[in-house]
Design a protein around this motif. Sequence first.
Motif, PDB file in Angstrom:
ATOM      1  N   GLU A 107       0.851  -1.177   0.000  1.00  8.44           N
ATOM      2  CA  GLU A 107       0.000   0.000   0.000  1.00  8.44           C
ATOM      3  C   GLU A 107       0.895   1.238   0.000  1.00  8.44           C
ATOM      4  O   GLU A 107       1.793   1.355   0.844  1.00  8.44           O
ATOM      5  CB  GLU A 107      -0.889  -0.020   1.248  1.00  8.44           C
ATOM      6  CG  GLU A 107      -2.148   0.780   1.108  1.00  8.44           C
ATOM      7  CD  GLU A 107      -3.120   0.536   2.250  1.00  8.44           C
ATOM      8  OE1 GLU A 107      -3.737   1.514   2.679  1.00  8.44           O
ATOM      9  OE2 GLU A 107      -3.242  -0.617   2.711  1.00  8.44           O
ATOM     10  N   ASN A 108       0.695   2.141  -0.956  1.00 10.30           N
ATOM     11  CA  ASN A 108       1.484   3.382  -1.046  1.00 10.30           C
ATOM     12  C   ASN A 108       2.989   3.125  -0.999  1.00 10.30           C
ATOM     13  O   ASN A 108       3.705   3.771  -0.252  1.00 10.30           O
ATOM     14  CB  ASN A 108       1.103   4.357   0.075  1.00 10.30           C
ATOM     15  CG  ASN A 108      -0.300   4.882  -0.071  1.00 10.30           C
ATOM     16  OD1 ASN A 108      -1.042   4.445  -0.941  1.00 10.30           O
ATOM     17  ND2 ASN A 108      -0.673   5.805   0.775  1.00 10.30           N
ATOM     18  N   ASN A 109       3.463   2.186  -1.783  1.00 11.42           N
ATOM     19  CA  ASN A 109       4.894   1.866  -1.870  1.00 11.42           C
ATOM     20  C   ASN A 109       5.491   1.337  -0.573  1.00 11.42           C
ATOM     21  O   ASN A 109       6.702   1.381  -0.380  1.00 11.42           O
ATOM     22  CB  ASN A 109       5.705   3.064  -2.360  1.00 11.42           C
ATOM     23  CG  ASN A 109       5.311   3.481  -3.755  1.00 11.42           C
ATOM     24  OD1 ASN A 109       5.048   2.631  -4.608  1.00 11.42           O
ATOM     25  ND2 ASN A 109       5.248   4.773  -3.999  1.00 11.42           N
ATOM     26  N   ALA A 110       4.654   0.876   0.332  1.00  9.52           N
ATOM     27  CA  ALA A 110       5.143   0.288   1.585  1.00  9.52           C
ATOM     28  C   ALA A 110       4.508  -1.091   1.744  1.00  9.52           C
ATOM     29  O   ALA A 110       3.446  -1.369   1.201  1.00  9.52           O
ATOM     30  CB  ALA A 110       4.779   1.166   2.770  1.00  9.52           C
ATOM     31  N   ASN A 156      12.274  -4.606  -0.538  1.00 10.94           N
ATOM     32  CA  ASN A 156      11.286  -3.768   0.149  1.00 10.94           C
ATOM     33  C   ASN A 156      11.965  -3.013   1.282  1.00 10.94           C
ATOM     34  O   ASN A 156      12.611  -3.622   2.131  1.00 10.94           O
ATOM     35  CB  ASN A 156      10.155  -4.641   0.708  1.00 10.94           C
ATOM     36  CG  ASN A 156       9.446  -5.389  -0.397  1.00 10.94           C
ATOM     37  OD1 ASN A 156       8.759  -4.796  -1.207  1.00 10.94           O
ATOM     38  ND2 ASN A 156       9.641  -6.691  -0.439  1.00 10.94           N
ATOM     39  N   TYR A 212      10.299  -0.060   2.897  1.00  8.55           N
ATOM     40  CA  TYR A 212       9.367   0.731   3.706  1.00  8.55           C
ATOM     41  C   TYR A 212       8.271  -0.167   4.243  1.00  8.55           C
ATOM     42  O   TYR A 212       7.578  -0.837   3.479  1.00  8.55           O
ATOM     43  CB  TYR A 212       8.796   1.885   2.883  1.00  8.55           C
ATOM     44  CG  TYR A 212       9.887   2.787   2.380  1.00  8.55           C
ATOM     45  CD1 TYR A 212      10.555   3.646   3.252  1.00  8.55           C
ATOM     46  CD2 TYR A 212      10.295   2.750   1.055  1.00  8.55           C
ATOM     47  CE1 TYR A 212      11.591   4.449   2.810  1.00  8.55           C
ATOM     48  CE2 TYR A 212      11.330   3.545   0.600  1.00  8.55           C
ATOM     49  CZ  TYR A 212      11.974   4.399   1.485  1.00  8.55           C
ATOM     50  OH  TYR A 212      13.010   5.183   1.052  1.00  8.55           O
ATOM     51  N   ALA A 218      -3.328   4.097   8.063  1.00  7.22           N
ATOM     52  CA  ALA A 218      -3.393   5.243   7.143  1.00  7.22           C
ATOM     53  C   ALA A 218      -2.439   6.357   7.570  1.00  7.22           C
ATOM     54  O   ALA A 218      -1.719   6.927   6.739  1.00  7.22           O
ATOM     55  CB  ALA A 218      -4.821   5.762   7.058  1.00  7.22           C
ATOM     56  N   PHE A 235       5.558   7.641   4.442  1.00  9.68           N
ATOM     57  CA  PHE A 235       6.267   7.223   3.227  1.00  9.68           C
ATOM     58  C   PHE A 235       5.731   7.905   1.970  1.00  9.68           C
ATOM     59  O   PHE A 235       6.153   7.582   0.874  1.00  9.68           O
ATOM     60  CB  PHE A 235       6.176   5.701   3.067  1.00  9.68           C
ATOM     61  CG  PHE A 235       6.573   4.963   4.311  1.00  9.68           C
ATOM     62  CD1 PHE A 235       7.852   5.080   4.816  1.00  9.68           C
ATOM     63  CD2 PHE A 235       5.670   4.184   4.993  1.00  9.68           C
ATOM     64  CE1 PHE A 235       8.224   4.421   5.981  1.00  9.68           C
ATOM     65  CE2 PHE A 235       6.029   3.510   6.149  1.00  9.68           C
ATOM     66  CZ  PHE A 235       7.316   3.642   6.640  1.00  9.68           C
ATOM     67  N   ALA A 236       4.799   8.824   2.134  1.00  8.43           N
ATOM     68  CA  ALA A 236       4.190   9.495   0.974  1.00  8.43           C
ATOM     69  C   ALA A 236       5.112  10.558   0.409  1.00  8.43           C
ATOM     70  O   ALA A 236       5.990  11.044   1.023  1.00  8.43           O
ATOM     71  CB  ALA A 236       2.854  10.106   1.376  1.00  8.43           C
ATOM     72  N   LEU A 270       1.173   5.280   6.965  1.00  7.59           N
ATOM     73  CA  LEU A 270       1.547   5.311   5.552  1.00  7.59           C
ATOM     74  C   LEU A 270       1.934   6.714   5.093  1.00  7.59           C
ATOM     75  O   LEU A 270       2.716   6.868   4.157  1.00  7.59           O
ATOM     76  CB  LEU A 270       0.414   4.765   4.687  1.00  7.59           C
ATOM     77  CG  LEU A 270       0.260   3.251   4.721  1.00  7.59           C
ATOM     78  CD1 LEU A 270      -1.062   2.835   4.082  1.00  7.59           C
ATOM     79  CD2 LEU A 270       1.430   2.554   4.038  1.00  7.59           C
ATOM     80  N   VAL A 271       1.436   7.742   5.764  1.00  4.40           N
ATOM     81  CA  VAL A 271       1.785   9.122   5.421  1.00  4.40           C
ATOM     82  C   VAL A 271       3.299   9.336   5.560  1.00  4.40           C
ATOM     83  O   VAL A 271       3.891  10.141   4.861  1.00  4.40           O
ATOM     84  CB  VAL A 271       0.992  10.124   6.297  1.00  4.40           C
ATOM     85  CG1 VAL A 271       1.496  11.543   6.140  1.00  4.40           C
ATOM     86  CG2 VAL A 271      -0.483  10.022   5.960  1.00  4.40           C
TER      87      VAL A 271
END
Length: 111
Positions: free
Chosen positions: A8-11, A40, A42, A104, A110-111, A107-108
């Motif tokens: 999810e989101n590159n993680a 991998n 993140y 959620a 790694f955004a 995950l921010v």
Amino acid sequence: MDLQTRIENNAIVVTISGRLDAVTAPEYEKRIRELIDGGNNYFVVDFEPLDYISSAGLRALLLMAKLLKEKGGKVCFANVKGNVRSVFEMSGFTALFKMENSVAKALVEFA
């Protein structure tokens, strides 16, 4: 221990349920090593369904952080609550690791 992963989101979001202890930590370490060796870097570890963590489980998390640091990666923990949160606080893990209240929010990072 049951370990589920999704991207999810590159993680990689790793959800652990059950117990992370002396019996299950070696399997956790093996699976995490495979993911990191696969490129991998993140990770978000979701502790929502985890009931129990021992010192062996804490060591497995430290190993994960060390392996990621060597590769320039990062880890953020999510949903660290209840007994698991108490263990993290007593062991000083709350000062060592970035923790968020949801996947959620984690995950921010790694955004």
